[in-house]
Scaffold this active site. Structure first.
Site, PDB file in Angstrom:
ATOM      1  N   ASP A   1     -10.630   3.336   4.243  1.00 39.89           N
ATOM      2  CA  ASP A   1     -11.055   1.937   4.206  1.00 39.89           C
ATOM      3  C   ASP A   1     -12.575   1.819   4.082  1.00 39.89           C
ATOM      4  O   ASP A   1     -13.095   0.749   3.791  1.00 39.89           O
ATOM      5  CB  ASP A   1     -10.652   1.246   5.521  1.00 39.89           C
ATOM      6  CG  ASP A   1      -9.440   0.355   5.383  1.00 39.89           C
ATOM      7  OD1 ASP A   1      -9.208  -0.184   4.296  1.00 39.89           O
ATOM      8  OD2 ASP A   1      -8.730   0.196   6.406  1.00 39.89           O
TER       9      ASP A   1
ATOM     10  N   GLN B   1      -4.221  -0.845   9.877  1.00 39.63           N
ATOM     11  CA  GLN B   1      -4.188  -2.199   9.332  1.00 39.63           C
ATOM     12  C   GLN B   1      -4.703  -3.189  10.380  1.00 39.63           C
ATOM     13  O   GLN B   1      -4.303  -3.155  11.539  1.00 39.63           O
ATOM     14  CB  GLN B   1      -2.743  -2.544   8.921  1.00 39.63           C
ATOM     15  CG  GLN B   1      -2.592  -3.868   8.205  1.00 39.63           C
ATOM     16  CD  GLN B   1      -3.238  -3.901   6.823  1.00 39.63           C
ATOM     17  OE1 GLN B   1      -3.414  -2.861   6.186  1.00 39.63           O
ATOM     18  NE2 GLN B   1      -3.605  -5.073   6.366  1.00 39.63           N
TER      19      GLN B   1
ATOM     20  N   LYS C   1       0.840  -1.201   0.000  1.00 35.44           N
ATOM     21  CA  LYS C   1       0.000   0.000   0.000  1.00 35.44           C
ATOM     22  C   LYS C   1       0.878   1.255   0.000  1.00 35.44           C
ATOM     23  O   LYS C   1       0.589   2.234  -0.703  1.00 35.44           O
ATOM     24  CB  LYS C   1      -0.934   0.001   1.224  1.00 35.44           C
ATOM     25  CG  LYS C   1      -2.025  -1.071   1.139  1.00 35.44           C
ATOM     26  CD  LYS C   1      -2.796  -1.220   2.451  1.00 35.44           C
ATOM     27  CE  LYS C   1      -3.758  -2.391   2.385  1.00 35.44           C
ATOM     28  NZ  LYS C   1      -4.493  -2.605   3.645  1.00 35.44           N
TER      29      LYS C   1
HETATM   30  N1  GUN Z   1      -6.497  -6.294   6.743  1.00 35.46           N
HETATM   31  C1  GUN Z   1      -6.792  -7.080   5.683  1.00 35.46           C
HETATM   32  N2  GUN Z   1      -7.441  -6.356   4.738  1.00 35.46           N
HETATM   33  C2  GUN Z   1      -7.547  -5.091   5.218  1.00 35.46           C
HETATM   34  C3  GUN Z   1      -8.097  -3.896   4.691  1.00 35.46           C
HETATM   35  O1  GUN Z   1      -8.651  -3.836   3.593  1.00 35.46           O
HETATM   36  N3  GUN Z   1      -7.991  -2.804   5.497  1.00 35.46           N
HETATM   37  C4  GUN Z   1      -7.408  -2.846   6.720  1.00 35.46           C
HETATM   38  N4  GUN Z   1      -7.364  -1.728   7.427  1.00 35.46           N
HETATM   39  N5  GUN Z   1      -6.885  -3.931   7.226  1.00 35.46           N
HETATM   40  C5  GUN Z   1      -6.950  -5.057   6.476  1.00 35.46           C
END
Ligand code: GUN
Length: 311
Positions: free
Chosen positions: A124, A98, A54
């Protein structure tokens, strides 16, 4: 029949090419790039990889992309204080915490932390405000994996309106928002889960199947109407040789790779589905890259909306 492969990687690159000049334009006008802050608590191995991807995607499109790390020993109050600081930061338009968070923070830590993120920075799309707006079909920051899947279906010319869609899995991150986005585009949607009787029979009615349960190879040929579109959200690491042998025929290159490395990455969809489906997303290279790209698009939109003062 051999299913057409839906190349999420190629579409992700295309969308990144669309976003990059808009980011440059924002930066020129504002004298600063859109800013994305990613909060990582502890050292979850898969999260380290996701977060690295990311951050790289963010820098590639021209964002300021900051990693905000907290140690495994951080308290819930530490995480909430960091989110509060980022909520107030002028340099950050998007905040992503995350998940999973370390278990010691308690079972409701994720929802407490997500709830603390300012909705206008919630890239998100997990906060109650954004989920509520999305449910009502109002402008919102929408969860990245489901919005990436809609983008893929639309750009690949797969009709949604009037079609039957089956979503397997009811998570807050994928299953529920996926079902709502398909409904908003006038699909007739069924949401299936672990207690659904005759899961295969229900899925076989669908023109579009989205599998998001995290069970390697669950969706077999018996689940799929000939010609249907199958979207595979699963990312499962198989380490059991009996499971690998049940998924791949003897001559399959992935079985050879499994024997070499002792593990192989597979989706929720059994490889045999390629013989019946009309179109299919691969794993890897299907939904995963689109999730990251939608995060970029959400961050740009959050930056533009914050500037305009509204959604
Ligand atoms: N952990 C696994 N997928 C995601 C996601 O799309 N966003 C976040 N914040 N954590 C994750």
């Amino acid at each position: 029949m051999t299913a057409r492969l839906l190349d999420g990687q190629a579409l992700a690159r295309q969308i990144q090419r669309e976003i990059t000049p808009q980011v440059a334009d924002f930066t020129r006008r504002q004298g600063r790039p859109p800013g994305l802050a990613i909060v990582l608590v502890g050292h979850h191995p898969a999260s380290e990889v996701y977060v690295r991807n990311k951050l790289k995607a963010g820098s590639d499109v021209g964002f300021r992309a900051d990693l905000e790390r907290l140690p495994e020993s951080a308290s819930l109050a530490d995480v909430l204080a960091l989110v509060e600081r980022l909520n107030r930061s002028d340099a950050h338009d998007g905040i992503l915490v995350q998940s999973p968070l370390p278990k010691v923070l308690g079972p409701d830590a994720a929802s407490r932390v997500f709830d603390a993120i300012a909705p206008e920075k919630d890239v998100d799309g997990f906060t109650p405000a954004n989920v509520g707006r999305m449910v009502q079909g109002r402008p919102a920051l929408v969860a990245c994996t489901p919005s990436g899947i809609i983008e893929l279906l639309v750009r690949e010319g797969i009709p949604i309106a009037g079609r039957r869609a089956c979503v397997i899995g009811r998570s807050d991150i994928v299953g529920k928002p996926m079902a709502l986005l398909l409904l908003q585009r006038d699909a007739t949607v069924t949401v299936c889960h672990s207690k659904t009787p005759d899961l295969a029979g229900v899925c076989r009615e669908a023109d579009i199947v989205v599998a998001a349960v995290g069970r390697a190879g669950l969706v077999t040929k018996a689940f799929v109407k000939p010609g249907a579109t199958v979207v595979d959200v699963g990312m499962n690491t198989v380490t059991d040789s009996a499971v690998a042998a049940s998924l791949f025929p003897e001559e399959h290159p992935k079985l050879a790779r499994f024997r070499e490395r002792g593990s192989v990455l597979v989706g929720d969809v059994h490889p045999e589905v390629a013989d019946v489906a009309g179109a299919l997303t691969p794993v890897p290279g299907g939904v995963g890259p689109l999730t990251v790209t939608m995060l970029m698009r959400n961050t740009l939109r959050a930056a533009q909306a914050r500037l305009a003062g509204s959604w």
